[in-house]
Scaffold this motif. Sequence first.
Motif, PDB file in Angstrom:
ATOM      1  N   THR A 131      -7.349 -12.424   8.390  1.00  0.00           N
ATOM      2  CA  THR A 131      -7.162 -13.802   7.937  1.00  0.00           C
ATOM      3  C   THR A 131      -5.790 -13.926   7.293  1.00  0.00           C
ATOM      4  O   THR A 131      -5.549 -13.358   6.230  1.00  0.00           O
ATOM      5  N   LEU A 132      -4.908 -14.653   7.974  1.00  0.00           N
ATOM      6  CA  LEU A 132      -3.531 -14.780   7.487  1.00  0.00           C
ATOM      7  C   LEU A 132      -3.332 -16.152   6.853  1.00  0.00           C
ATOM      8  O   LEU A 132      -3.280 -17.164   7.547  1.00  0.00           O
ATOM      9  N   GLY A 133      -3.248 -16.153   5.539  1.00  0.00           N
ATOM     10  CA  GLY A 133      -2.970 -17.383   4.801  1.00  0.00           C
ATOM     11  C   GLY A 133      -1.950 -17.063   3.728  1.00  0.00           C
ATOM     12  O   GLY A 133      -1.052 -16.249   3.951  1.00  0.00           O
ATOM     13  N   THR A 134      -2.099 -17.669   2.549  1.00  0.00           N
ATOM     14  CA  THR A 134      -1.223 -17.347   1.424  1.00  0.00           C
ATOM     15  C   THR A 134      -1.379 -15.871   1.081  1.00  0.00           C
ATOM     16  O   THR A 134      -0.438 -15.199   0.677  1.00  0.00           O
ATOM     17  N   ILE A 135      -2.608 -15.369   1.227  1.00  0.00           N
ATOM     18  CA  ILE A 135      -2.853 -13.937   1.138  1.00  0.00           C
ATOM     19  C   ILE A 135      -3.399 -13.480   2.502  1.00  0.00           C
ATOM     20  O   ILE A 135      -3.669 -14.308   3.360  1.00  0.00           O
ATOM     21  N   VAL A 136      -3.545 -12.169   2.669  1.00  0.00           N
ATOM     22  CA  VAL A 136      -4.106 -11.661   3.927  1.00  0.00           C
ATOM     23  C   VAL A 136      -5.439 -10.982   3.618  1.00  0.00           C
ATOM     24  O   VAL A 136      -5.496 -10.020   2.857  1.00  0.00           O
ATOM     25  N   GLY A 137      -6.486 -11.536   4.184  1.00  0.00           N
ATOM     26  CA  GLY A 137      -7.820 -10.968   3.995  1.00  0.00           C
ATOM     27  C   GLY A 137      -8.362 -10.518   5.332  1.00  0.00           C
ATOM     28  O   GLY A 137      -7.626 -10.420   6.316  1.00  0.00           O
ATOM     29  N   GLY A 138      -9.662 -10.291   5.371  1.00  0.00           N
ATOM     30  CA  GLY A 138     -10.245  -9.900   6.638  1.00  0.00           C
ATOM     31  C   GLY A 138     -11.680  -9.457   6.492  1.00  0.00           C
ATOM     32  O   GLY A 138     -12.261  -9.506   5.402  1.00  0.00           O
ATOM     33  N   ALA A 139     -12.222  -9.050   7.601  1.00  0.00           N
ATOM     34  CA  ALA A 139     -13.608  -8.594   7.631  1.00  0.00           C
ATOM     35  C   ALA A 139     -13.783  -7.678   8.826  1.00  0.00           C
ATOM     36  O   ALA A 139     -13.024  -7.761   9.796  1.00  0.00           O
ATOM     37  N   THR A 140     -14.791  -6.819   8.740  1.00  0.00           N
ATOM     38  CA  THR A 140     -15.046  -5.853   9.808  1.00  0.00           C
ATOM     39  C   THR A 140     -16.510  -5.917  10.209  1.00  0.00           C
ATOM     40  O   THR A 140     -17.398  -5.864   9.346  1.00  0.00           O
ATOM     41  N   MET A 141     -16.747  -6.048  11.506  1.00  0.00           N
ATOM     42  CA  MET A 141     -18.117  -6.023  12.033  1.00  0.00           C
ATOM     43  C   MET A 141     -18.286  -4.751  12.857  1.00  0.00           C
ATOM     44  O   MET A 141     -17.476  -4.478  13.746  1.00  0.00           O
ATOM     45  N   ILE A 142     -19.297  -3.988  12.507  1.00  0.00           N
ATOM     46  CA  ILE A 142     -19.569  -2.739  13.234  1.00  0.00           C
ATOM     47  C   ILE A 142     -20.972  -2.814  13.803  1.00  0.00           C
ATOM     48  O   ILE A 142     -21.936  -3.029  13.062  1.00  0.00           O
ATOM     49  N   ASP A 143     -21.077  -2.660  15.114  1.00  0.00           N
ATOM     50  CA  ASP A 143     -22.366  -2.730  15.804  1.00  0.00           C
ATOM     51  C   ASP A 143     -23.157  -3.991  15.418  1.00  0.00           C
ATOM     52  O   ASP A 143     -24.370  -3.941  15.206  1.00  0.00           O
ATOM     53  N   GLY A 144     -22.462  -5.092  15.300  1.00  0.00           N
ATOM     54  CA  GLY A 144     -23.103  -6.383  15.035  1.00  0.00           C
ATOM     55  C   GLY A 144     -23.346  -6.690  13.564  1.00  0.00           C
ATOM     56  O   GLY A 144     -23.820  -7.782  13.238  1.00  0.00           O
ATOM     57  N   ASN A 145     -23.028  -5.733  12.681  1.00  0.00           N
ATOM     58  CA  ASN A 145     -23.260  -5.963  11.249  1.00  0.00           C
ATOM     59  C   ASN A 145     -21.952  -5.934  10.466  1.00  0.00           C
ATOM     60  O   ASN A 145     -21.051  -5.140  10.777  1.00  0.00           O
ATOM     61  N   ILE A 146     -21.881  -6.765   9.438  1.00  0.00           N
ATOM     62  CA  ILE A 146     -20.712  -6.762   8.561  1.00  0.00           C
ATOM     63  C   ILE A 146     -20.692  -5.458   7.771  1.00  0.00           C
ATOM     64  O   ILE A 146     -21.705  -5.045   7.193  1.00  0.00           O
ATOM     65  N   HIS A 147     -19.526  -4.818   7.759  1.00  0.00           N
ATOM     66  CA  HIS A 147     -19.358  -3.586   6.980  1.00  0.00           C
ATOM     67  C   HIS A 147     -18.788  -3.965   5.602  1.00  0.00           C
ATOM     68  O   HIS A 147     -17.728  -4.571   5.513  1.00  0.00           O
ATOM     69  N   HIS A 148     -19.535  -3.634   4.542  1.00  0.00           N
ATOM     70  CA  HIS A 148     -19.119  -4.034   3.188  1.00  0.00           C
ATOM     71  C   HIS A 148     -18.339  -2.943   2.460  1.00  0.00           C
ATOM     72  O   HIS A 148     -17.497  -3.250   1.617  1.00  0.00           O
ATOM     73  N   GLY A 149     -18.644  -1.675   2.763  1.00  0.00           N
ATOM     74  CA  GLY A 149     -18.027  -0.581   2.019  1.00  0.00           C
ATOM     75  C   GLY A 149     -18.780  -0.298   0.731  1.00  0.00           C
ATOM     76  O   GLY A 149     -19.726  -1.016   0.380  1.00  0.00           O
ATOM     77  N   SER A 150     -18.345   0.743   0.021  1.00  0.00           N
ATOM     78  CA  SER A 150     -19.089   1.186  -1.160  1.00  0.00           C
ATOM     79  C   SER A 150     -18.913   0.243  -2.349  1.00  0.00           C
ATOM     80  O   SER A 150     -19.737   0.223  -3.257  1.00  0.00           O
ATOM     81  N   SER A 151     -17.821  -0.544  -2.353  1.00  0.00           N
ATOM     82  CA  SER A 151     -17.631  -1.486  -3.469  1.00  0.00           C
ATOM     83  C   SER A 151     -17.234  -2.873  -2.954  1.00  0.00           C
ATOM     84  O   SER A 151     -16.499  -3.598  -3.612  1.00  0.00           O
ATOM     85  N   PHE A 152     -17.749  -3.228  -1.784  1.00  0.00           N
ATOM     86  CA  PHE A 152     -17.560  -4.557  -1.184  1.00  0.00           C
ATOM     87  C   PHE A 152     -16.082  -4.863  -0.893  1.00  0.00           C
ATOM     88  O   PHE A 152     -15.673  -6.010  -0.893  1.00  0.00           O
ATOM     89  N   ARG A 153     -15.286  -3.822  -0.651  1.00  0.00           N
ATOM     90  CA  ARG A 153     -13.854  -4.021  -0.407  1.00  0.00           C
ATOM     91  C   ARG A 153     -13.463  -3.772   1.044  1.00  0.00           C
ATOM     92  O   ARG A 153     -12.303  -3.974   1.403  1.00  0.00           O
ATOM     93  N   ALA A 154     -14.400  -3.343   1.869  1.00  0.00           N
ATOM     94  CA  ALA A 154     -14.062  -3.028   3.264  1.00  0.00           C
ATOM     95  C   ALA A 154     -13.543  -4.278   3.973  1.00  0.00           C
ATOM     96  O   ALA A 154     -14.117  -5.356   3.833  1.00  0.00           O
ATOM     97  N   GLY A 155     -12.461  -4.123   4.686  1.00  0.00           N
ATOM     98  CA  GLY A 155     -11.887  -5.262   5.411  1.00  0.00           C
ATOM     99  C   GLY A 155     -10.771  -5.950   4.664  1.00  0.00           C
ATOM    100  O   GLY A 155     -10.244  -6.955   5.127  1.00  0.00           O
ATOM    101  N   GLU A 156     -10.385  -5.411   3.511  1.00  0.00           N
ATOM    102  CA  GLU A 156      -9.231  -5.988   2.801  1.00  0.00           C
ATOM    103  C   GLU A 156      -7.961  -5.438   3.454  1.00  0.00           C
ATOM    104  O   GLU A 156      -7.203  -4.677   2.860  1.00  0.00           O
TER     105      GLU A 156
END
Length: 301
Positions: A131-156
């Motif tokens: 996600t390219l805006g004023t900041i750059v964010g993002g998200a990751t989907m693995i095998d149809g599910n959102i990957h959150h990571g151990s502290s909800f930071r995956a995809g930053e």
Amino acid sequence: MRIMGLDCGVTEIRGIVCNQDGKVLNTARMAAESGEGFFKYIHNIQSLVNTLAQPYSEISCVGVASTGRIDPQNGIVLNSTIPGYTGINLRVVVSSVLDVDVVVQNSDRAALIGESWMGAAKGYKDVVLLTLGTIVGGATMIDGNIHHGSSFRAGEWGHMQLIPNGKPCSCGRTGCLEQYIATSILSEQMERVLGLNACREEYHELYPGENENIAAVLGEFTGHLAWAVGNIEATADPELVLIGGESFEWFDIFSPLLSGELAKRNIRLPVKKILLGSDSGCIGAVKLALENCQCTKNKNK
Ligand SMILES: [Zn+2]
């Protein structure tokens, strides 16, 4: 059934009401006014919920997408640039207005869920959204599910380090991707070489192939983006990378240059723009509500 989806951004709060098939029945949006503090911001979220709910005798459940790092299990904002917003329980914020089930997720992750449901990622199981805006964010989907990571930071992805000892970043490190491909950075560079506050339509007219200054700026931008896509390929090995945020509107301009930069680096991963535009977060929030609220589970029995 009537399901509400909200997307609470830093500059704007958007909302939709859908039926269970995702058909949009009503939309509303308002300025977030997040700069005026979290009281005002939360008041505006609640006000939009009221506005959207008014025409309907019943709203079954609400999905809330929000800016910031979000703990979806507990509905809590873990970290945000909006002063005072960190620690807020969004489930409580919304259910105090509308006494229904509420599910909460980060906006970028909701956008990817929306695109997976009825947008550019439909039919794909492994997808990365940038996600390219004023900041750059993002998200990751693995095998149809959102990957959150151990502290909800995956995809930053914006804080992936791209340039050793590069530009300082708001996160405290240097050389982060965000400092090179945020839309705000691109706009600044365009203004510098063109000497005007040009809008997107003007860039379309000044096609990069016919203006060497624009070609140079977009060449550097797409080069950095291509390195990022290569790193994403090595890290997550998705089937597809989606470009969202404000820059999805620019995608058609920079796409031919990006293809060249990807080919130069031998990166074959497809890169597409999102299809649902600014509504992707709201639509994803509706999908989350449909999948996770108790009311829908009971009615689907
Ligand atoms: Zn950073």
